[in-house]
Motif scaffolding. Structure first.
Motif: not given
Length: 143
Positions: A76-83
């Motif tokens: 996921s583009r959003y799985g590394h702590g990105d909000l």
């Protein structure tokens, strides 16, 4: 790192942020008090339901395309702590603004079995920023 006793349960039962878990099909499997406060649905209302419960209709196709891609690929583009900032849908029909991070749940074979999202209602901040931008745009035309 040793996790203090009760920490996990205390976080899950927090009433400040929403914690929502789903299975691999996007059905809600966990709904904490924060989710109830933010979205207005009780756990009994939400558990077993599709995430469509809180996704505005005009955004559902895009959401499900991304969700399926994430489940199938395990990324996921959003799985590394990105909000991620998105509109959400409250029980009373209001659109709210939420920010969230997502974590993928995996089985022993490392296959994705679902997701957990931690969400925060940022509607007030979003509206304040929109008003500030509107005022700044209006002030720019004056000399």
């Amino acid at each position: 790192m040793k996790i203090p006793p009760g920490l996990g349960e205390a976080l899950l039962q927090s009433a400040s942020d929403a914690i929502i878990a789903t299975d691999h099909e996007g059905r809600i499997t966990f709904w904490n008090p924060g989710a109830e406060r933010i979205f207005g649905f009780t756990a009994d209302d939400a558990i077993g339901q599709s995430l469509d419960l809180i996704i505005p209709e005009n955004l559902r196709a895009r959401h499900w395309a991304g969700f399926r891609h994430t489940i199938e690929t395990g990324t996921s583009r959003y799985g590394h702590g990105d909000l991620l900032s998105v509109p959400g849908l409250a029980r009373d029909g209001r659109r709210i603004s939420v920010e969230f991070t997502i974590v993928l749940l995996r089985n022993e074979a490392q296959e994705v079995t679902g997701t957990v999202a931690v969400m925060r209602d940022v509607t007030k901040r979003f509206e304040e920023m929109r008003e500030l931008k509107r005022r700044l745009a209006g002030a720019g035309g004056r000399s």
